[in-house]
Write an enzyme that holds these catalytic residues in place. Structure first.
Site, PDB file in Angstrom:
ATOM      1  N   CYS A 238       0.865  -1.188   0.000  1.00  0.00           N
ATOM      2  CA  CYS A 238       0.000   0.000   0.000  1.00  0.00           C
ATOM      3  C   CYS A 238       0.897   1.231   0.000  1.00  0.00           C
ATOM      4  O   CYS A 238       0.887   2.035   0.932  1.00  0.00           O
ATOM      5  CB  CYS A 238      -0.924  -0.001   1.217  1.00  0.00           C
ATOM      6  SG  CYS A 238      -1.915  -1.488   1.415  1.00  0.00           S
ATOM      7  N   ALA A 239       1.680   1.390  -1.048  1.00  0.00           N
ATOM      8  CA  ALA A 239       2.771   2.354  -1.060  1.00  0.00           C
ATOM      9  C   ALA A 239       2.298   3.799  -1.077  1.00  0.00           C
ATOM     10  O   ALA A 239       3.000   4.690  -0.587  1.00  0.00           O
ATOM     11  CB  ALA A 239       3.686   2.093  -2.257  1.00  0.00           C
ATOM     12  N   GLY A 242       4.598   7.010  -1.264  1.00  0.00           N
ATOM     13  CA  GLY A 242       5.953   6.478  -1.140  1.00  0.00           C
ATOM     14  C   GLY A 242       6.718   6.826   0.116  1.00  0.00           C
ATOM     15  O   GLY A 242       7.919   6.571   0.191  1.00  0.00           O
ATOM     16  N   GLY A 243       6.046   7.357   1.142  1.00  0.00           N
ATOM     17  CA  GLY A 243       6.758   7.728   2.360  1.00  0.00           C
ATOM     18  C   GLY A 243       7.518   6.584   2.988  1.00  0.00           C
ATOM     19  O   GLY A 243       8.722   6.670   3.266  1.00  0.00           O
ATOM     20  N   LYS A 244       6.829   5.471   3.227  1.00  0.00           N
ATOM     21  CA  LYS A 244       7.497   4.316   3.839  1.00  0.00           C
ATOM     22  C   LYS A 244       8.361   3.590   2.823  1.00  0.00           C
ATOM     23  O   LYS A 244       9.382   2.982   3.197  1.00  0.00           O
ATOM     24  CB  LYS A 244       6.461   3.387   4.470  1.00  0.00           C
ATOM     25  CG  LYS A 244       5.782   3.991   5.692  1.00  0.00           C
ATOM     26  CD  LYS A 244       4.868   3.005   6.374  1.00  0.00           C
ATOM     27  CE  LYS A 244       4.228   3.635   7.602  1.00  0.00           C
ATOM     28  NZ  LYS A 244       3.343   4.776   7.277  1.00  0.00           N
ATOM     29  N   ASP A 262       0.363   0.169  -5.250  1.00  0.00           N
ATOM     30  CA  ASP A 262      -0.867   0.669  -4.646  1.00  0.00           C
ATOM     31  C   ASP A 262      -1.980   0.480  -5.673  1.00  0.00           C
ATOM     32  O   ASP A 262      -1.744   0.656  -6.882  1.00  0.00           O
ATOM     33  CB  ASP A 262      -0.741   2.144  -4.262  1.00  0.00           C
ATOM     34  CG  ASP A 262      -1.802   2.575  -3.276  1.00  0.00           C
ATOM     35  OD1 ASP A 262      -1.467   2.752  -2.088  1.00  0.00           O
ATOM     36  OD2 ASP A 262      -2.977   2.718  -3.672  1.00  0.00           O
ATOM     37  N   ASP A 312       0.715  -0.799   4.839  1.00  0.00           N
ATOM     38  CA  ASP A 312       0.339   0.465   5.485  1.00  0.00           C
ATOM     39  C   ASP A 312      -1.155   0.603   5.211  1.00  0.00           C
ATOM     40  O   ASP A 312      -1.575   1.266   4.266  1.00  0.00           O
ATOM     41  CB  ASP A 312       1.135   1.618   4.887  1.00  0.00           C
ATOM     42  CG  ASP A 312       0.950   2.911   5.655  1.00  0.00           C
ATOM     43  OD1 ASP A 312       0.243   2.903   6.676  1.00  0.00           O
ATOM     44  OD2 ASP A 312       1.499   3.937   5.223  1.00  0.00           O
ATOM     45  N   CYS A 365      -2.488   3.898  10.991  1.00  0.00           N
ATOM     46  CA  CYS A 365      -2.404   5.144  11.756  1.00  0.00           C
ATOM     47  C   CYS A 365      -3.717   5.317  12.519  1.00  0.00           C
ATOM     48  O   CYS A 365      -4.277   6.406  12.573  1.00  0.00           O
ATOM     49  CB  CYS A 365      -2.102   6.337  10.860  1.00  0.00           C
ATOM     50  SG  CYS A 365      -3.205   6.547   9.457  1.00  0.00           S
TER      51      CYS A 365
END
Length: 437
Positions: A238-239, A242-244, A262, A312, A365
């Site tokens: 679940c990119a 692209g943060g992670k 994603d 994510d 989150c």
């Protein structure tokens, strides 16, 4: 604009947000277009007033005994800005562009009312329908947890070790007075100004050169605790933007292969430019293009090959309320049910990629058990060949900091829950599972 005119404008904007149930950012942008005379300082101050009002919507309504836009802004000035009744009265003097003078009832509430007898959802400033879910996680501490989520969030940065070290990044950003993060060895934190506004980091040379990325320290920790090995095969399922993905690439030191996917092309769109700026050479983006039309499974060749699959997961975002205070008031019970359905489906989709001995990192989150431990338990019930890595072992990826993090976070057998109150980060749940070899 005068301070009194800004307060009048805040009441106007809050009225539009409540009436139309629109995102605050959208309404503020529209207001700015219609009021070209307002400078950048005025717009920043107005934005701060509006967001601070939304942060304390429930407590302000309780304090003022009504939930009108005016009552919410006045209540926030006392609860959020620490102004007394006299100071607020001076701002509401009825002059040109100023709010009307305080009524006797308003002055009395601002002078004498407190939150002492308010229920937990009021003291914690969250929707009443979520009280039972938050009580299940935090018990009597739920009001304090909610109140911490109503505070302003700092600007957190992750130093990109593919381009710089922490000392170099600190030097480049010295004029912004960054401090080191508490938990992540790669985190830098910049405090917002008096209006709650962060500096325009995306115009900073350190950002443009890829030395730093904007990423909450809790999100950084989620990537670190996933412990991607150098040279490993990793799938970020679940990119999104692209943060992670970028955090994983740096942790892997550009070795091995990292696949970013994603199912929403719009969410995935920013990742290409970010990968280039970060100098991440081990990332392969797998686009969902063609899926559904021609029955193409763009991830089929990854089945059973991954050392680590990171999810994510889409969630209610309750852990990000510091940054999105209006989102908590737009949230409805149906959204929780929908997210839970999505999470179960993504977990089912992910397990086929994990090789024997490989790991599955489930991250949200969210602060809610329904989206966190509940999903992990249900997944383990369906897949007896997976088990959870105990948090006491997961935190070893952080070394000595991990020991302190475990003590600060809320530990459950299924994983760790980070919260603004406990860890000073956004709210994140991290569970690491492993497939039996």
């Amino acid at each position: 604009m005068t301070p009194t005119a800004r307060i009048s404008a805040a009441i106007e904007v809050v009225a539009s947000i409540l009436a139309d149930r629109r995102p605050a950012a959208e309404v503020l942008t529209e207001w700015g277009r219609g009021h070209r005379f307002a400078g950048s300082g005025d717009r920043a101050a107005l934005s701060s007033l509006v967001y601070d009002t939304l942060r304390r919507r429930a407590s302000s309504a309780w304090l003022m005994a009504e939930e009108t836009p005016r009552a919410l802004v006045l209540g926030m000035l006392k609860l959020g800005r620490g102004l007394d009744a006299q100071a607020i009265g001076q701002l509401c003097d009825g002059s040109r562009f100023a709010p009307a003078p305080l009524s006797d009832a308003e002055a009395a509430r601002l002078g004498n009312a407190t939150l002492e007898d308010a229920p937990a959802h009021v003291r914690g400033d969250y929707p009443e329908w979520l009280d039972a879910s938050l009580a299940a996680v935090f018990g009597e501490g739920r009001a304090q947890e909610g109140a911490a989520l109503a505070d302003r969030a700092p600007l957190d940065l992750r130093v990109n070790t593919l381009k710089a070290d922490v000392a170099k990044a600190m030097q480049q950003l010295d004029h912004l007075a960054p401090i080191h993060g508490v938990w992540s060895p790669l985190a830098l934190r910049i405090a917002p100004n008096a209006d709650g506004k962060a500096p325009p980091l995306t115009s900073e040379p350190a950002y443009l050169k890829g030395m730093v990325e904007i990423q909450d320290e809790g999100s950084q920790l989620a990537a670190i605790l996933s412990a991607p090995a150098r040279g490993a095969q990793v799938l970020d399922l679940c990119a999104g933007g692209g943060g992670k993905t970028l955090a994983l690439a740096a942790l892997m030191d550009n070795a091995g292969q990292l696949y970013a996917y994603d199912d929403d092309l719009r969410r995935l769109a920013p990742i290409h430019e970010r990968i280039q700026r970060a100098g991440a050479h081990n990332v392969q983006v797998r686009s969902p293009k063609g899926k559904g039309r021609a029955g193409v499974d763009v991830l089929e060749d990854l089945t059973g090959r991954m050392d680590l699959v990171l999810i994510d997961a889409p969630c209610t975002g309750t852990g990000t309320w510091r940054r999105n205070p209006d989102a908590k008031w737009r949230m409805r019970p149906g959204a929780l049910a929908e997210r839970m359905k999505d999470q179960a489906e993504i977990l089912e989709a992910a397990e086929r990629f994990v090789k024997p001995g490989g790991r599955l990192a489930y991250i949200t989150c969210s602060l809610l058990d329904e989206e966190n431990v509940g999903q992990v338990r249900a997944f383990l019930d369906r897949h007896a060949d997976f088990h959870v890595i105990p948090p006491v072992d997961v935190v070893l990826a952080l070394g000595e900091r991990g020991i302190a993090l475990r003590e600060a976070a809320l530990e459950r057998p299924e994983g760790l829950l980070l919260t603004p109150l406990r860890t000073g980060t956004d709210g994140f749940f991290v569970s690491i599972m492993v497939r039996d070899a």
